[in-house]
Scaffold this active site. Structure first.
Site, PDB file in Angstrom:
ATOM      1  N   PRO A  69      -2.840   2.226   8.845  1.00  0.00           N
ATOM      2  CA  PRO A  69      -3.480   1.189   9.665  1.00  0.00           C
ATOM      3  C   PRO A  69      -3.188  -0.211   9.140  1.00  0.00           C
ATOM      4  CG  PRO A  69      -4.990   3.009   9.305  1.00  0.00           C
ATOM      5  CD  PRO A  69      -3.790   3.288   8.449  1.00  0.00           C
TER       6      PRO A  69
ATOM      7  N   LYS B 169      -3.537   3.211   0.223  1.00  0.00           N
ATOM      8  CA  LYS B 169      -4.476   3.257  -0.904  1.00  0.00           C
ATOM      9  C   LYS B 169      -5.899   3.124  -0.381  1.00  0.00           C
ATOM     10  CE  LYS B 169      -6.007  -1.196  -1.023  1.00  0.00           C
ATOM     11  NZ  LYS B 169      -7.413  -1.593  -0.823  1.00  0.00           N
TER      12      LYS B 169
ATOM     13  N   ASP C 129      -1.654  -5.529  -4.601  1.00  0.00           N
ATOM     14  CA  ASP C 129      -1.696  -4.071  -4.423  1.00  0.00           C
ATOM     15  C   ASP C 129      -0.335  -3.409  -4.562  1.00  0.00           C
ATOM     16  OD1 ASP C 129      -4.448  -4.097  -3.903  1.00  0.00           O
ATOM     17  OD2 ASP C 129      -4.156  -4.324  -1.739  1.00  0.00           O
TER      18      ASP C 129
ATOM     19  N   MET D 275      -6.138  -0.825   3.646  1.00  0.00           N
ATOM     20  CA  MET D 275      -5.456   0.328   3.057  1.00  0.00           C
ATOM     21  C   MET D 275      -4.062  -0.018   2.528  1.00  0.00           C
ATOM     22  SD  MET D 275      -6.728   3.342   5.618  1.00  0.00           S
ATOM     23  CE  MET D 275      -6.608   4.562   4.306  1.00  0.00           C
ATOM     24  N   ALA D 276      -3.756  -1.315   2.476  1.00  0.00           N
ATOM     25  CA  ALA D 276      -2.538  -1.827   1.824  1.00  0.00           C
ATOM     26  C   ALA D 276      -1.255  -1.293   2.451  1.00  0.00           C
ATOM     27  CB  ALA D 276      -2.581  -1.543   0.322  1.00  0.00           C
ATOM     28  N   GLY D 277      -1.216  -1.237   3.785  1.00  0.00           N
ATOM     29  CA  GLY D 277       0.003  -0.789   4.443  1.00  0.00           C
ATOM     30  C   GLY D 277       1.178  -1.718   4.203  1.00  0.00           C
TER      31      GLY D 277
ATOM     32  N   ALA E 176      -3.982  -4.251   8.625  1.00  0.00           N
ATOM     33  CA  ALA E 176      -5.172  -5.089   8.400  1.00  0.00           C
ATOM     34  C   ALA E 176      -6.426  -4.229   8.336  1.00  0.00           C
ATOM     35  CB  ALA E 176      -5.298  -6.158   9.498  1.00  0.00           C
TER      36      ALA E 176
ATOM     37  N   ALA F 217       2.433  -1.106   0.746  1.00  0.00           N
ATOM     38  CA  ALA F 217       3.212   0.135   0.699  1.00  0.00           C
ATOM     39  C   ALA F 217       4.633  -0.117   1.183  1.00  0.00           C
ATOM     40  CB  ALA F 217       2.538   1.210   1.539  1.00  0.00           C
TER      41      ALA F 217
END
Length: 308
Positions: free
Chosen positions: A105, A17, A147, A110-112, A107, A115
């Protein structure tokens, strides 16, 4: 048709995101910051593969640009927590073998991790044949992290509360982004603490997202570039001054707008088209950026991509 419960394995894909608008208020009594944000899911993904197993095990494979030192310890991964919460809700055992293929990525704002958790909820719900209603799955996601509900929903959405309350918004564009991950991550709690230090008089009500919502409805990249906003950017740039130079370089090369993604330190650059995004990416590569990713949005939230 083969019943879902008979499927021995499956893969669920969930997107990164970015925040096109991130308005942040002063901390609430519970310690969380109230947010008004506009999320967009973009075409960078983590895949979560699950299969039946007699115990619980999680392994991770990383894209070449992600360091293994950035990954949470076994048991601390949001996938472990998502599985534990889903199993507890249904009163079943947490059993299965999980492989997380990470390309978002870590930290990086982008809320990996979110996800991955969303993908695990969808995958394990199918693997265990639980048939959890969508509204219950969203409620469980909100308990795990702010998120994660958006990672389930995807597309473009307005987030309120602490970001966990999401609703789809009108989005008439296909938007092209150049993403530049940082070699070293930033802690989201640290960025919020620094925001509080820099802005002790932040309002209780976050900045509204009217400009971004209007731009999205128009489908005009120039209007969206002018409207993008991130209240956490000042804190992230103060902690990592090198990001200011990166944003300036991207805009000098020709990006319509550069901005820190969420709490950072990944930076995103809005471009006018796919060809324009590739031109900007090439320019940043020439300037020495080691990792450049190109993605479009909006894309779907967590979804099954393989059934075998």
């Amino acid at each position: 048709m083969v019943p879902v419960s008979a499927l021995p394995e499956l893969t669920v894909r969930a997107p990164a995101k970015i925040n096109l608008h991130l308005g942040v208020g002063c901390p609430r009594p519970d310690g969380y910051h109230p947010l008004v944000t506009v999320y967009q899911a973009i075409g960078l993904y983590d895949d979560v593969w699950v299969a039946g197993h007699s115990s619980w095990e999680v392994d991770v494979r990383l894209a070449s640009y992600i360091r293994d030192t950035e990954i949470p310890r076994p048991g601390d991964n949001l996938v472990d927590k998502a599985a534990e919460l889903l199993a507890a809700h249904h009163g079943c055992q947490r059993l299965g073998s999980v492989m997380i293929d990470k390309a978002i990525p870590v930290a990086g704002g982008m809320a990996g991790g979110s996800a991955d958790a969303a993908a695990a909820l969808v995958a394990l719900d199918r693997l265990w044949d639980l048939r959890t209603p969508d509204n219950v799955l969203l409620a469980l996601a909100a308990r795990l992290g702010s998120d994660i509900p958006f990672a389930l929903v995807g597309g473009t959405a307005l987030g309120t509360g602490r970001g966990e309350q999401v609703e789809q918004v009108s989005d008439q564009g296909t938007w092209w982004w150049v993403v530049v991950p940082a070699e070293e991550g930033l802690s989201t709690p640290e960025v919020y603490r620094h925001f509080d230090l820099l802005f002790p008089d932040a309002p209780a009500d976050p900045a509204p997202a009217y400009g971004v919502l209007t731009a999205l409805a128009s489908g005009d990249p120039a209007r969206l570039a002018a409207a993008m906003h991130n209240d956490l950017e000042a804190a992230a740039l103060d902690l990592r001054p090198d990001l200011s130079d990166l944003i300036a370089e991207g805009e000098e090369i020709g990006a319509l707008r550069g901005m820190v993604s969420g709490s950072g330190p990944s930076c995103v650059f809005l471009c006018a088209s796919g060809d324009h995004a590739r031109e900007v990416a090439a320019g940043l590569t020439d300037r020495g950026c080691p990792v450049i990713l190109v993605a479009n949005g909006p894309v779907a939230g967590a979804h099954v991509v393989e059934l075998t």
